[in-house]
Motif scaffolding. Structure first.
Motif, PDB file in Angstrom:
ATOM      1  N   ASP A   1       0.858  -1.181   0.000  1.00 40.75           N
ATOM      2  CA  ASP A   1       0.000   0.000   0.000  1.00 40.75           C
ATOM      3  C   ASP A   1       0.897   1.234   0.000  1.00 40.75           C
ATOM      4  OD1 ASP A   1      -1.780   2.027   0.397  1.00 40.75           O
ATOM      5  OD2 ASP A   1      -2.703   1.214   2.207  1.00 40.75           O
ATOM      6  N   SER A   2       1.091   1.823  -1.181  1.00 40.01           N
ATOM      7  CA  SER A   2       2.006   2.965  -1.307  1.00 40.01           C
ATOM      8  C   SER A   2       1.489   4.198  -0.575  1.00 40.01           C
ATOM      9  CB  SER A   2       2.224   3.298  -2.790  1.00 40.01           C
ATOM     10  OG  SER A   2       0.995   3.594  -3.424  1.00 40.01           O
ATOM     11  N   LEU A   3       0.171   4.295  -0.397  1.00 41.11           N
ATOM     12  CA  LEU A   3      -0.407   5.444   0.281  1.00 41.11           C
ATOM     13  C   LEU A   3      -0.001   5.482   1.756  1.00 41.11           C
ATOM     14  CD1 LEU A   3      -2.281   7.895   0.050  1.00 41.11           C
ATOM     15  CD2 LEU A   3      -4.191   6.385   0.661  1.00 41.11           C
ATOM     16  N   HIS A   4       0.028   4.306   2.377  1.00 40.70           N
ATOM     17  CA  HIS A   4       0.384   4.223   3.795  1.00 40.70           C
ATOM     18  C   HIS A   4       1.776   3.613   4.018  1.00 40.70           C
ATOM     19  CE1 HIS A   4      -4.109   4.261   3.722  1.00 40.70           C
ATOM     20  NE2 HIS A   4      -3.928   5.121   4.717  1.00 40.70           N
ATOM     21  N   ASP A   5       2.467   3.297   2.916  1.00 39.90           N
ATOM     22  CA  ASP A   5       3.826   2.757   2.976  1.00 39.90           C
ATOM     23  C   ASP A   5       3.914   1.515   3.873  1.00 39.90           C
ATOM     24  OD1 ASP A   5       6.520   2.604   2.351  1.00 39.90           O
ATOM     25  OD2 ASP A   5       7.136   3.835   4.062  1.00 39.90           O
ATOM     26  N   ASN A   6       3.017   0.567   3.629  1.00 42.93           N
ATOM     27  CA  ASN A   6       3.093  -0.698   4.362  1.00 42.93           C
ATOM     28  C   ASN A   6       2.478  -1.811   3.516  1.00 42.93           C
ATOM     29  OD1 ASN A   6       0.344  -0.329   4.474  1.00 42.93           O
ATOM     30  ND2 ASN A   6       0.237  -0.005   6.681  1.00 42.93           N
ATOM     31  N   TYR A   7       2.627  -3.040   3.998  1.00 40.53           N
ATOM     32  CA  TYR A   7       2.085  -4.199   3.287  1.00 40.53           C
ATOM     33  C   TYR A   7       0.822  -4.684   3.985  1.00 40.53           C
ATOM     34  CZ  TYR A   7       6.351  -4.540   0.504  1.00 40.53           C
ATOM     35  OH  TYR A   7       7.381  -4.286  -0.361  1.00 40.53           O
ATOM     36  N   GLU A   8      -0.142  -5.134   3.201  1.00 40.96           N
ATOM     37  CA  GLU A   8      -1.375  -5.671   3.764  1.00 40.96           C
ATOM     38  C   GLU A   8      -1.670  -7.037   3.153  1.00 40.96           C
ATOM     39  OE1 GLU A   8      -4.866  -3.304   3.931  1.00 40.96           O
ATOM     40  OE2 GLU A   8      -3.766  -1.405   4.150  1.00 40.96           O
TER      41      GLU A   8
ATOM     42  N   PRO B   1       3.568  -2.948 -14.963  1.00 40.70           N
ATOM     43  CA  PRO B   1       4.011  -1.557 -15.027  1.00 40.70           C
ATOM     44  C   PRO B   1       5.476  -1.427 -14.624  1.00 40.70           C
ATOM     45  CG  PRO B   1       1.858  -1.685 -13.998  1.00 40.70           C
ATOM     46  CD  PRO B   1       2.349  -3.091 -14.137  1.00 40.70           C
ATOM     47  N   THR B   2       6.212  -0.572 -15.310  1.00 40.30           N
ATOM     48  CA  THR B   2       7.637  -0.388 -15.034  1.00 40.30           C
ATOM     49  C   THR B   2       7.895   0.032 -13.594  1.00 40.30           C
ATOM     50  OG1 THR B   2       7.925   0.294 -17.345  1.00 40.30           O
ATOM     51  CG2 THR B   2       9.734   0.771 -15.846  1.00 40.30           C
ATOM     52  N   ALA B   3       6.946   0.716 -12.981  1.00 38.30           N
ATOM     53  CA  ALA B   3       7.094   1.157 -11.593  1.00 38.30           C
ATOM     54  C   ALA B   3       7.319  -0.019 -10.644  1.00 38.30           C
ATOM     55  CB  ALA B   3       5.856   1.944 -11.156  1.00 38.30           C
ATOM     56  N   CYS B   4       6.870  -1.208 -11.030  1.00 36.83           N
ATOM     57  CA  CYS B   4       7.029  -2.401 -10.184  1.00 36.83           C
ATOM     58  C   CYS B   4       8.501  -2.755  -9.970  1.00 36.83           C
ATOM     59  CB  CYS B   4       6.306  -3.588 -10.804  1.00 36.83           C
ATOM     60  SG  CYS B   4       4.504  -3.453 -10.798  1.00 36.83           S
ATOM     61  N   LEU B   5       9.363  -2.333 -10.884  1.00 35.73           N
ATOM     62  CA  LEU B   5      10.786  -2.647 -10.763  1.00 35.73           C
ATOM     63  C   LEU B   5      11.415  -1.942  -9.564  1.00 35.73           C
ATOM     64  CD1 LEU B   5      11.904  -2.430 -14.517  1.00 35.73           C
ATOM     65  CD2 LEU B   5      11.365  -4.482 -13.194  1.00 35.73           C
ATOM     66  N   GLN B   6      10.751  -0.935  -9.029  1.00 34.99           N
ATOM     67  CA  GLN B   6      11.274  -0.206  -7.870  1.00 34.99           C
ATOM     68  C   GLN B   6      11.035  -0.967  -6.569  1.00 34.99           C
ATOM     69  OE1 GLN B   6       9.698   3.838  -7.781  1.00 34.99           O
ATOM     70  NE2 GLN B   6       9.403   3.806  -9.998  1.00 34.99           N
ATOM     71  N   TYR B   7      10.146  -1.966  -6.619  1.00 37.68           N
ATOM     72  CA  TYR B   7       9.761  -2.689  -5.418  1.00 37.68           C
ATOM     73  C   TYR B   7      10.235  -4.144  -5.504  1.00 37.68           C
ATOM     74  CZ  TYR B   7       6.737   1.392  -5.230  1.00 37.68           C
ATOM     75  OH  TYR B   7       6.269   2.679  -5.220  1.00 37.68           O
ATOM     76  N   PRO B   8      10.115  -4.910  -4.420  1.00 39.21           N
ATOM     77  CA  PRO B   8      10.455  -6.335  -4.484  1.00 39.21           C
ATOM     78  C   PRO B   8       9.581  -7.030  -5.522  1.00 39.21           C
ATOM     79  CG  PRO B   8      10.305  -5.627  -2.210  1.00 39.21           C
ATOM     80  CD  PRO B   8       9.772  -4.492  -3.040  1.00 39.21           C
ATOM     81  N   CYS B   9      10.151  -7.314  -6.652  1.00 36.06           N
ATOM     82  CA  CYS B   9       9.408  -7.894  -7.774  1.00 36.06           C
ATOM     83  C   CYS B   9      10.314  -8.929  -8.420  1.00 36.06           C
ATOM     84  CB  CYS B   9       9.036  -6.785  -8.767  1.00 36.06           C
ATOM     85  SG  CYS B   9       8.363  -7.341 -10.337  1.00 36.06           S
TER      86      CYS B   9
END
Length: 201
Positions: free
Chosen positions: A29-36, A180-188
């Motif tokens: 959850d990028s809005l709250h910067d945590n995982y759910e 989406p290319t943005a996914c490369l910024q996260y654990p993917c």
């Protein structure tokens, strides 16, 4: 598992989406910067389009629409014109259903090779010579900020990079997960499952 099918054309083609029933996925959850942990069920998935080569399904995660597309693109042997026509029609289909690229996941037998030409969408891991039919796909991915994570160093694990074994024994990577290319910024991360078949596709 719950299986949604696109249907076939006289026994040819056909795409399927398998959803594990009563399962949980971990979502950032990028809005709250945590995982759910999100519970998912087959009833959450709506089929918006189906044809022998394309299955398009939508759902909602954390209040945001997510689109899943399973496709089986024509092989280069069908000719570059046929390949380009398929992808042009596919893009029109996405526009018709107002699919947002930033929340689109494509699971596809792209039937094309990539990696020789590197960009923000395609990396150089297990690079293969890009054929003429692949150029239009690559260009579309770059223009719409989509990518193949499996082509990037550090994103694919130690499993084999190829996804198809020809009867001659030659190995090819023609199947991809496009996100989406943005996914490369996260654990993917990606991996290739060995189904122990003589011809894996």
């Amino acid at each position: 598992y719950y299986c949604t099918c696109s249907g076939c054309d006289n026994g040819n083609y056909g795409s399927e989406l398998w959803i594990k029933t009563a399962s949980t996925i971990r979502v950032y959850d990028s809005l709250h910067d945590n995982y759910e942990n999100i519970d998912i069920s087959p009833g959450q998935f709506i089929v918006v389009h189906r044809e022998p080569r394309i299955l398009l399904v939508t759902t909602e995660v954390l209040g945001c629409p997510v689109s899943l597309c399973v496709l089986h693109a024509p092989h280069q042997n069908h000719g570059t014109k046929a390949v380009k026509l398929f992808w042009s029609t596919f893009v029109q289909l996405l526009h018709l259903h107002q699919i947002k690229y930033e929340s689109l996941i494509i699971l596809g037998d792209f039937n094309q090779k990539f990696g020789f030409i590197v960009s923000t969408s395609v990396g150089d891991l297990y690079c293969q010579k890009q054929g003429p039919g692949a150029h239009c796909i690559h260009d579309w991915m770059v223009c719409n900020s989509m990518c193949f994570p499996s082509t990037f160093q550090g994103k694919h694990d130690s499993s084999p990079s190829h996804t198809y074994t020809h009867h001659t024994g030659s190995l090819h990577r023609i199947d991809y997960v496009c996100v989406p290319t943005a996914c490369l910024q996260y654990p993917c991360f990606t991996y290739t499952a060995d189904l122990a078949l003589s011809q894996c596709d």
